[in-house]
Design an enzyme around this catalytic site. Sequence first.
Site, PDB file in Angstrom:
ATOM      1  N   ARG A   1       0.971  48.683  10.041  1.00 43.34           N
ATOM      2  CA  ARG A   1       1.408  49.394   8.831  1.00 43.34           C
ATOM      3  C   ARG A   1       0.970  48.556   7.665  1.00 43.34           C
ATOM      4  NH1 ARG A   1       6.258  51.948   7.520  1.00 43.34           N
ATOM      5  NH2 ARG A   1       7.608  50.941   5.809  1.00 43.34           N
TER       6      ARG A   1
ATOM      7  N   HIS B   1       3.157  35.694  18.708  1.00 43.41           N
ATOM      8  CA  HIS B   1       2.055  34.927  18.186  1.00 43.41           C
ATOM      9  C   HIS B   1       0.913  35.596  18.200  1.00 43.41           C
ATOM     10  CE1 HIS B   1       4.785  31.817  20.061  1.00 43.41           C
ATOM     11  NE2 HIS B   1       4.251  30.890  19.470  1.00 43.41           N
TER      12      HIS B   1
ATOM     13  N   TYR C   1       2.873  44.287  -0.309  1.00 49.06           N
ATOM     14  CA  TYR C   1       1.523  44.631   0.172  1.00 49.06           C
ATOM     15  C   TYR C   1       0.350  44.628  -0.622  1.00 49.06           C
ATOM     16  CZ  TYR C   1       4.094  47.055   3.805  1.00 49.06           C
ATOM     17  OH  TYR C   1       4.974  47.410   4.919  1.00 49.06           O
TER      18      TYR C   1
ATOM     19  N   ARG D   1       6.905  52.707  11.090  1.00 51.61           N
ATOM     20  CA  ARG D   1       7.558  51.599  11.576  1.00 51.61           C
ATOM     21  C   ARG D   1       7.503  51.748  13.221  1.00 51.61           C
ATOM     22  NH1 ARG D   1      10.966  52.476   7.350  1.00 51.61           N
ATOM     23  NH2 ARG D   1      10.862  50.718   5.555  1.00 51.61           N
TER      24      ARG D   1
END
Length: 296
Positions: free
Chosen positions: A249, A241, A289, A144
Amino acid sequence: MKSLKQALKDYLRIRRSLGFRLRNEEGSLRNFVAFLHAARAPYITRELALRWATQPATAQPATWAGHLRMIRRFAIWHSASEPRTEIPPVGILPHRYRRKSPHIYSDEEIEKLLRRAQQLPSPKGLRALTYTTLFGLLVATGMRVNEALGLDRPDVDLKLRILQVRRAKFGKSRYVPVHPSTVEVLKKYAEYRDRIFPAPSTPAFFLSERGRRITSPMAEYTFAKLSQRIGLRAPAKGRDHGPRLQDMRHRFAARTLIHWYRAGLDVERELPRLSTYLGHVQTKDTYWYCVQWSVM
């Protein structure tokens, strides 16, 4: 009866003792209590809670709903000492935040980003090297952003090739093993950083041109500007945006899964390893994910 201001102080103290950080929630609830004070309301009412939660009018409905959930948790707790408290019912603002679809960076996009970062204006030569190394670390480890920026020099063990992440999301800490090639890059950065700032005022591993710890907004702003210059984002758009830093990640997770599938491994069995490495509290968080990667 204790004042709302004191009640909020006690509420935050108790929840933090349970491991919650409440950085954003504290500011929002303080604003809410100030709003009640300005309205001369001695206790929480549903009408005032809803009026405050739906400000500003231009905010997303999911933001309004999030504000009301904060108030509801506080109101439930405060009702034990203030029986007049009106608890906002569930379902008034049912909107939920929907995760944005991740951008899975290509090798070419990463190369362009890092080359552009090397060209950042940098009188001492540190700014360009800092962001190039930082972005490269995010690509290589899937950490992160705040975890990487929160690293202190003692947390980076270049001999054992381990990074120690402290007090990450949900207050969890973990060790992150890194590849020897990543260690070499971190070592070169540390040597140059120490020549520029042999005795910095902060223990941070990544330093700005002024010798200070880099903040998340600073990193995100720099990333957004670089992304515009290489065509990843449209000009004059904000940080929210287009592709984001945290999408690195997603790239790490997606590439790991692809590698396991191609190697013929049992991905279901291997998934807890990825979950642990990424610092997820539960394996189900990592399944997201898989879903996102499969639909892309």
